[in-house]
Design a protein around this motif. Sequence first.
Motif, PDB file in Angstrom:
ATOM      1  N   ASN A   1       0.826  -1.215   0.000  1.00 62.28           N
ATOM      2  CA  ASN A   1       0.000   0.000   0.000  1.00 62.28           C
ATOM      3  C   ASN A   1       0.854   1.257   0.000  1.00 62.28           C
TER       4      ASN A   1
ATOM      5  N   ASP B   1       4.531   6.837   4.937  1.00 56.93           N
ATOM      6  CA  ASP B   1       4.742   7.198   3.534  1.00 56.93           C
ATOM      7  C   ASP B   1       4.249   8.616   3.262  1.00 56.93           C
TER       8      ASP B   1
ATOM      9  N   THR C   1     -11.438  -1.522  -2.033  1.00 58.39           N
ATOM     10  CA  THR C   1     -10.182  -1.146  -2.681  1.00 58.39           C
ATOM     11  C   THR C   1     -10.412   0.051  -3.583  1.00 58.39           C
ATOM     12  N   THR C   2      -9.365   0.856  -3.741  1.00 56.50           N
ATOM     13  CA  THR C   2      -9.453   1.920  -4.739  1.00 56.50           C
ATOM     14  C   THR C   2      -8.548   1.571  -5.915  1.00 56.50           C
TER      15      THR C   2
ATOM     16  N   LEU D   1      -5.564  -5.064   4.184  1.00 58.37           N
ATOM     17  CA  LEU D   1      -5.666  -4.437   5.507  1.00 58.37           C
ATOM     18  C   LEU D   1      -6.572  -5.199   6.464  1.00 58.37           C
TER      19      LEU D   1
ATOM     20  N   ARG E   1       2.432   1.818  -3.376  1.00 60.94           N
ATOM     21  CA  ARG E   1       1.430   2.214  -4.356  1.00 60.94           C
ATOM     22  C   ARG E   1       1.031   3.677  -4.149  1.00 60.94           C
TER      23      ARG E   1
ATOM     24  N   ILE F   1     -11.412   1.375   5.021  1.00 60.21           N
ATOM     25  CA  ILE F   1     -10.220   0.559   4.728  1.00 60.21           C
ATOM     26  C   ILE F   1     -10.163  -0.792   5.450  1.00 60.21           C
TER      27      ILE F   1
ATOM     28  N   GLY G   1      -5.474  -4.688  -5.231  1.00 58.82           N
ATOM     29  CA  GLY G   1      -6.659  -4.971  -6.021  1.00 58.82           C
ATOM     30  C   GLY G   1      -7.697  -5.871  -5.400  1.00 58.82           C
ATOM     31  N   TYR G   2      -7.339  -6.693  -4.427  1.00 55.73           N
ATOM     32  CA  TYR G   2      -8.347  -7.562  -3.815  1.00 55.73           C
ATOM     33  C   TYR G   2      -9.110  -6.838  -2.707  1.00 55.73           C
ATOM     34  N   GLY G   3      -8.474  -5.841  -2.112  1.00 59.07           N
ATOM     35  CA  GLY G   3      -9.124  -5.138  -1.001  1.00 59.07           C
ATOM     36  C   GLY G   3      -9.210  -5.994   0.259  1.00 59.07           C
TER      37      GLY G   3
HETATM   38  P1  ADP Z   1      -5.796  -3.224  -1.784  1.00 65.12           P
HETATM   39  O1  ADP Z   1      -4.362  -2.850  -1.541  1.00 65.12           O
HETATM   40  O2  ADP Z   1      -5.958  -4.494  -2.533  1.00 65.12           O
HETATM   41  O3  ADP Z   1      -6.605  -2.105  -2.355  1.00 65.12           O
HETATM   42  P2  ADP Z   1      -6.021  -3.040   1.110  1.00 65.12           P
HETATM   43  O4  ADP Z   1      -6.995  -3.640   2.056  1.00 65.12           O
HETATM   44  O5  ADP Z   1      -4.578  -3.322   1.383  1.00 65.12           O
HETATM   45  O6  ADP Z   1      -6.435  -3.528  -0.338  1.00 65.12           O
HETATM   46  O7  ADP Z   1      -6.216  -1.470   1.095  1.00 65.12           O
HETATM   47  C1  ADP Z   1      -7.522  -0.917   0.930  1.00 65.12           C
HETATM   48  C2  ADP Z   1      -7.448   0.528   0.446  1.00 65.12           C
HETATM   49  O8  ADP Z   1      -6.922   1.376   1.481  1.00 65.12           O
HETATM   50  C3  ADP Z   1      -6.528   0.767  -0.730  1.00 65.12           C
HETATM   51  O9  ADP Z   1      -7.146   0.448  -1.971  1.00 65.12           O
HETATM   52  C4  ADP Z   1      -6.260   2.281  -0.595  1.00 65.12           C
HETATM   53  O10 ADP Z   1      -7.336   3.030  -1.127  1.00 65.12           O
HETATM   54  C5  ADP Z   1      -6.266   2.503   0.916  1.00 65.12           C
HETATM   55  N1  ADP Z   1      -4.900   2.576   1.465  1.00 65.12           N
HETATM   56  C6  ADP Z   1      -4.280   1.636   2.205  1.00 65.12           C
HETATM   57  N2  ADP Z   1      -3.040   2.028   2.553  1.00 65.12           N
HETATM   58  C7  ADP Z   1      -2.858   3.258   2.039  1.00 65.12           C
HETATM   59  C8  ADP Z   1      -1.773   4.197   2.054  1.00 65.12           C
HETATM   60  N3  ADP Z   1      -0.619   3.946   2.676  1.00 65.12           N
HETATM   61  N4  ADP Z   1      -1.971   5.393   1.413  1.00 65.12           N
HETATM   62  C9  ADP Z   1      -3.127   5.662   0.779  1.00 65.12           C
HETATM   63  N5  ADP Z   1      -4.175   4.811   0.720  1.00 65.12           N
HETATM   64  C10 ADP Z   1      -4.054   3.624   1.333  1.00 65.12           C
END
Ligand code: ADP
Length: 425
Positions: free
Chosen positions: A295, A331, A350-351, A382, A298, A344, A377-379
Amino acid sequence: MSLIKNVAQQARRTNVVASKASSSGVYPLGGYNENKAQLRRETTAQYYRDHDIHHAAKKDSVRLKAAALLFTGRIPSNIDLIRSAQYLQSELPVRIAHRIKGFRSLPFIVVTNPHILKVMEQYIRSFKVISNFNDGRMVKTQDKVDDFTHLLEILLDEHGSVIDDLTQGFSSCHDHILEIFDGDEEKTHDLVQSFLDKTLTSRLGIRLLAQHHLLLKDQIGQNSKYFIPKRDRIGIVESRWKPAKDIEAIARKIRESWMFHCDNPPRVKLNGHTEAEFPYIPIGVDYILQEVFKNAFRAVIEAHANSARQMPPIDVTIAVNREDFTIRIADRGKGMKSDVIDKIWRYHFTTARGRQGYGGVGDLLSMANSNEKELAGYGIGLPISKAYAEYLGGKLEIKSMSGIGTDVYLTLKHIDPHKGHSFRI
Ligand code: ADP
Ligand code: COI
């Protein structure tokens, strides 16, 4: 004779020595591919009337203190291995029966989803095969322990796609669950969250125990007079675990994956107690770190993709205290807006998908056909990480400043009994 019995007997007859060519379906738990439809009918019928599962599900599981895994002796012996196999022979069926009961508590329309049904079938078959091993008698000899260990190896392999299957299953039956709850999103969310949290953390425990046994076996196998055993590892426990080393290795791996999409991904800088070492079980914490780093990378890459300047680093701080330790991953990826933060911790949020015309990493990922799913992508990263952290007696917290960046805090308790608490597996 039912197919399940057949499979279990086959496993006993062959002494579970089939090759590890599991992908070709030749191992003793086979039959699934050839007789899928029949097995499914049998399994579903079995699921409703099986007394053994019902009986085992009534028992409490015996959760071991993580620290107890350290007391197999500095150099594990065959006696330790026999004890470990006996514990698993009686403990795994109970834990697996609890999982089957969990599936039973789901609405019928959910259980009939092919992905979810497949996982439930796997648990029922594994229950049978483990319970019937050695005709249900405790293993006592080295040969039997070897067979049992091999069986565990096969089962671990077979259950390797459980998270993917459940993720796909629940994602595709979201609308059915919503319908059951008359369109109530909160109730739908609660059902999915409580089922997946429980199932996945219990599975983590089962897999840790099974892996501990396999690693003990490997270690003992190597304890010949020509082999000097690795003194800093007892099964899954590393007696001198150095968080900084794992953090660097995981960050490097993810940075390399990003190099397919971006010329110069951010660097990772470590500070704090970078030299600290202590006994720990790294498997769960490594999983969490991986998800958090994915995350962070990304976010930074997405926020700075159009800038000619070097990307701001990801700063990692390690703080090791008497009772616990914290890893903070900070980050400068512009953080999250409050509507995102609110969601989250939800499974499937997921975004990373469907960002047409955005020009950010969402697009980069959707164009990529290789490792896109490895990066986001799977959401589920976290929510699973939070559940794992809590299962391991700790917590995962996020503080985000919209427009600036995100700080993730992972705090976990030590397993060393001299330092106080130890979580149970
Ligand atoms: P995925 O990475 O597959 O989208 P996650 O459960 O890991 O699924 O994260 C869910 C969402 O939380 C992400 O799609 C993003 O929008 C947001 N997110 C998580 N960590 C961060 C981060 N460090 N900075 C910005 N957005 C984050
Ligand atoms: C799992 O990984 O889901 C398991 O339960 C594995 C176990 C049957 C050894």
